[in-house]
Design a protein around this motif. Structure first.
Motif, PDB file in Angstrom:
ATOM      1  N   GLN A 163     134.929  52.645  16.352  1.00 11.06           N
ATOM      2  CA  GLN A 163     135.797  53.575  15.622  1.00 11.06           C
ATOM      3  C   GLN A 163     137.260  53.153  15.589  1.00 11.06           C
ATOM      4  O   GLN A 163     138.014  53.604  14.725  1.00 11.06           O
ATOM      5  CB  GLN A 163     135.695  54.967  16.253  1.00 11.06           C
ATOM      6  N   GLY A 173     138.926  51.842  12.189  1.00 11.33           N
ATOM      7  CA  GLY A 173     139.059  52.933  11.218  1.00 11.33           C
ATOM      8  C   GLY A 173     140.145  53.913  11.611  1.00 11.33           C
ATOM      9  O   GLY A 173     140.877  54.408  10.750  1.00 11.33           O
ATOM     10  N   LEU A 174     140.244  54.193  12.907  1.00  6.50           N
ATOM     11  CA  LEU A 174     141.290  55.108  13.374  1.00  6.50           C
ATOM     12  C   LEU A 174     142.680  54.537  13.115  1.00  6.50           C
ATOM     13  O   LEU A 174     143.574  55.257  12.655  1.00  6.50           O
ATOM     14  CB  LEU A 174     141.100  55.404  14.867  1.00  6.50           C
ATOM     15  N   SER A 207     137.280  58.232   6.687  1.00  9.26           N
ATOM     16  CA  SER A 207     136.876  59.305   7.594  1.00  9.26           C
ATOM     17  C   SER A 207     135.373  59.546   7.514  1.00  9.26           C
ATOM     18  O   SER A 207     134.705  59.716   8.538  1.00  9.26           O
ATOM     19  CB  SER A 207     137.642  60.576   7.246  1.00  9.26           C
ATOM     20  N   ALA A 240     133.544  56.823   9.269  1.00 11.50           N
ATOM     21  CA  ALA A 240     133.598  57.013  10.718  1.00 11.50           C
ATOM     22  C   ALA A 240     132.561  58.039  11.154  1.00 11.50           C
ATOM     23  O   ALA A 240     131.908  57.872  12.196  1.00 11.50           O
ATOM     24  CB  ALA A 240     134.996  57.445  11.146  1.00 11.50           C
ATOM     25  N   VAL A 275     129.195  56.452  11.396  1.00  4.91           N
ATOM     26  CA  VAL A 275     129.020  55.688  12.638  1.00  4.91           C
ATOM     27  C   VAL A 275     128.591  56.621  13.767  1.00  4.91           C
ATOM     28  O   VAL A 275     127.678  56.318  14.536  1.00  4.91           O
ATOM     29  CB  VAL A 275     130.334  54.943  13.012  1.00  4.91           C
ATOM     30  N   VAL A 276     129.221  57.783  13.850  1.00  2.00           N
ATOM     31  CA  VAL A 276     128.891  58.753  14.901  1.00  2.00           C
ATOM     32  C   VAL A 276     127.482  59.294  14.695  1.00  2.00           C
ATOM     33  O   VAL A 276     126.709  59.419  15.645  1.00  2.00           O
ATOM     34  CB  VAL A 276     129.922  59.897  14.937  1.00  2.00           C
TER      35      VAL A 276
END
Length: 132
Positions: free
Chosen positions: A48, A51-52, A113, A116, A119-120
């Protein structure tokens, strides 16, 4: 065009800045949670981080362009008030352009976003698969 035309953008830009600030605060909370979760999945956190970082940069740019748009809109109103309508038109046009740039950056941030979140969700599916 009279002074009320650029004045119409004031509430819209103000609400947009508020929304951008909320996005920033939510992102800051996510980053702080990842940083404090010592027992968490480091592979997920590592996935992450790019992306963050990108989202932080985009939100800063979104806010910058929105503030510039707000300022140009105010200057357009001032120019129109001082009977410099050509300058007022140009400033208002630039205000709309910078607002559009801000909105495009906002769209890019939303796309990142959602990636991301994917991914989670993938990680969650993997963990459920192990235990289910």
């Amino acid at each position: 065009m009279d002074i009320t035309t650029p004045a119409l953008l004031f509430p819209a830009i103000s609400l947009l800045l508020l929304a951008y600030t909320n996005r920033f605060l939510t992102l800051a909370q996510v980053i702080r949670q990842l940083a404090s979760d010592e027992g968490g999945d480091m592979a997920l956190a590592r996935a992450q981080i790019p992306g963050l970082k990108r989202r932080i940069s985009l939100i800063r740019s979104m806010q910058t362009f929105a503030v510039i748009s707000f300022l140009l809109c105010a200057l357009a109103m001032l120019a129109i008030f001082l009977v410099h309508s050509t300058l007022g038109h140009w400033l208002f046009g630039l205000s709309i352009i910078t607002l559009a740039v801000s909105l495009v950056l906002s769209l890019v941030e939303v796309v990142i976003s959602t990636q991301a979140l994917s991914v989670v969700v993938t990680d969650l599916e993997r963990r459920i698969g192990k235990h289910g």
